[in-house]
Each structure stands twice: as structure tokens, then as C-alpha cells.
Motif scaffolding. Sequence first.
Motif: not given
Length: 149
Positions: A27-31, A39-44, A76-77, A101-107
Motif C-alpha cells: 500500500f501507499l498510504v496518504l495520511f 491516538d485511538e483514531d490512529a490505532r484504529f 506519506v503525510s 500534533e499532525g507529526e505526532r499522530l503520523y508517527l
Amino acid sequence: MRVVVQRVAEAAVRVEGAVVGEVGKGFLVLFCAEGGDTDEDARFLARKVANLRVFTDDAGKMNLSLKDVGGGALVVSQFTLAAQWRNGNRPGFSLAAEPAEGERLYLLFRDALAAEGIPVATGLFGASMAVSLVNQGPVTILMDTRDPR
């Protein structure tokens, strides 16, 4: 939080001409993180991406996941996925999360996807990137944690 997932034969991201991340089958994932995302959104989303069954099985049906085919993900952000475009012709991006915050959630998303057993490569957060891909299908899925569907 939004991701665009593209099934690829290969994908790469370059910064100033140098490859900083690449993947073969996967996959290419654009985030994109938006204000109020958690954080739960990112994990989900990481769980959903890892288990998304869009690879074909022996019967030709989209029935296999990234895990099943041993694929990787290039994440990719892309804050422009938060574009507000209905009014006027110049999109606004005020719905995107603040850069830190965007970078933290991306990571966090990257790490959660890796914790699912997926080999993960990334772009460079905040950089101007050149992304290339060979989309298979094409298969492109938009996932949005705020979408009630």
C-alpha cells in the motif's frame, strides 16, 4: 483522521531527488490528521489498513489483506487531504492538525501499523516530496474516522 490507501505494485517517495522511502507490493498510504483527532483514531486506522482485504486470492476475489500477502506500506503525510474546497477556488487547510500534533499522530499511525506486523517505510514529514507509484487495479480506498458509514 483521513487516509487514502492505494494498492500498489511499488511506490517510492523522494525528497530533493533522493529516495527516502519505498515499498514493493503493498500500500501507499496518504495520511492526514485533523484537529481533534486522537491516538485511538490512529490505532484504529492502522488496524483497519493492516487488515483491509483488497488483494486477490486464487479465485480472483479481493479477499486477502496486506498481512496475508506479506506486503509493506509506504506512509506519506499529506495535510492537503483536509482541504476545504467548496467555497471559492483556493482551498483552505485550517481543519488540518497543527504541525506538531499532525507529526505526532503520523508517527503513532506508522508505529501502530508496524506493530500489526507490516513493514513500514515513510516519507519525510513536512517536506516537499515527489511520490511515484504503480497502482494495481486501480484500487484506491478513502478512510475517514469521521465518516459515519
